[in-house]
Design an enzyme around this catalytic site. Structure first.
Site, PDB file in Angstrom:
ATOM      1  CD  GLU A 137      -2.173  -1.444   2.485  1.00 31.54           C
ATOM      2  OE1 GLU A 137      -3.500  -1.982   2.899  1.00 31.54           O
ATOM      3  OE2 GLU A 137      -1.697  -1.060   3.686  1.00 31.54           O
ATOM      4  CG  ASP A 142     -10.550  -9.454   1.225  1.00 32.25           C
ATOM      5  OD1 ASP A 142     -11.203 -10.291   1.835  1.00 32.25           O
ATOM      6  OD2 ASP A 142      -9.833  -8.554   1.079  1.00 32.25           O
TER       7      ASP A 142
END
Length: 225
Positions: free
Chosen positions: A12, A192
């Site tokens: 990230e 997800d």
């Protein structure tokens, strides 16, 4: 304005690092941080680590050393009804694994409100500049567990029916900001969908083509501040 941007993982951090102008790195308190500019604002980018303790310690450390005007936390989260690639801008944050005993509310940390409220200034700004159907606002819940089962999402919904996504850091960051009177906001991309297919595989596949464009929202928000 000085803004600290926190991510939980290196993957990230690397996506955000590419947004910085005139970026350089240094070591602060034994941890590597990156400094640069976005528009006219001074940016400090750092990895807080996975989980509530890592997030809390490193958020507090950076508030003490950098004295930011705003904390932004970004990265990925599991969707609770949101599709992969959706962007969630948190208006509230709560713990999904805290209970301090009889006489207290589930999710309420000692001495704190049940919900931590994000910066209204940033929320109002995001509302003006975000018009994508893949962007939403709502509650994100945090706990020290990677959520992977439909039963786990169901349990969280029993306490927080309005939950939009789950992660492992946001509430701890929010609590430290609440206790230090530091404005914050959380912007997460859904990687997800727990309980909908093989979400661990979804998570792994997400990084093969991580949507850089969604992380650009950070730049857009900062430029408009």
């Amino acid at each position: 304005m000085k803004i600290v941007i926190l991510t939980a993982m290196d993957k990230e951090l690397q996506l955000i690092q590419s947004l910085l102008e005139n970026s350089c790195s240094e070591v602060s308190g034994g941890h590597k941080i990156y400094k640069g500019k976005i528009s006219a604002h001074d940016i400090v980018l750092a990895k807080c680590g996975i989980g509530k303790v890592n997030a809390a310690i490193n958020t507090f450390r950076l508030i003490q050393s950098e004295k930011p005007d705003l904390i932004l936390n970004t990265g990925v989260a599991g969707g609770a009804g949101l599709k992969i690639g959706s962007l969630l801008i948190a208006d509230q944050v709560a713990y999904d694994d805290v209970w301090c005993g009889p006489g207290t509310k589930y999710g309420e940390a000692d001495g704190c409100p049940l919900f931590f409220s994000a910066s209204k200034e940033i929320l109002n700004l995001a509302l003006r500049i975000c018009n994508s159907e893949n962007t939403c606002f709502g509650l994100i819940c945090s706990g020290d567990k990677f959520i992977s089962k439909a039963s786990e999402i169901k349990f969280i919904r029993e306490h927080f029916p309005e939950v939009k996504a789950v992660d492992m850091e946001s509430a701890a960051i929010a609590q430290v900001c609440y206790l230090t009177d530091t404005p914050f906001n959380i912007i997460r991309v859904v990687s997800d969908t727990p309980g909908e297919g093989e979400n661990i595989e979804q998570y792994k596949n997400f990084w093969q083509d991580a949507p850089q464009k969604t992380f650009n929202l950070i730049r857009e928000i900062i430029e408009f501040i």
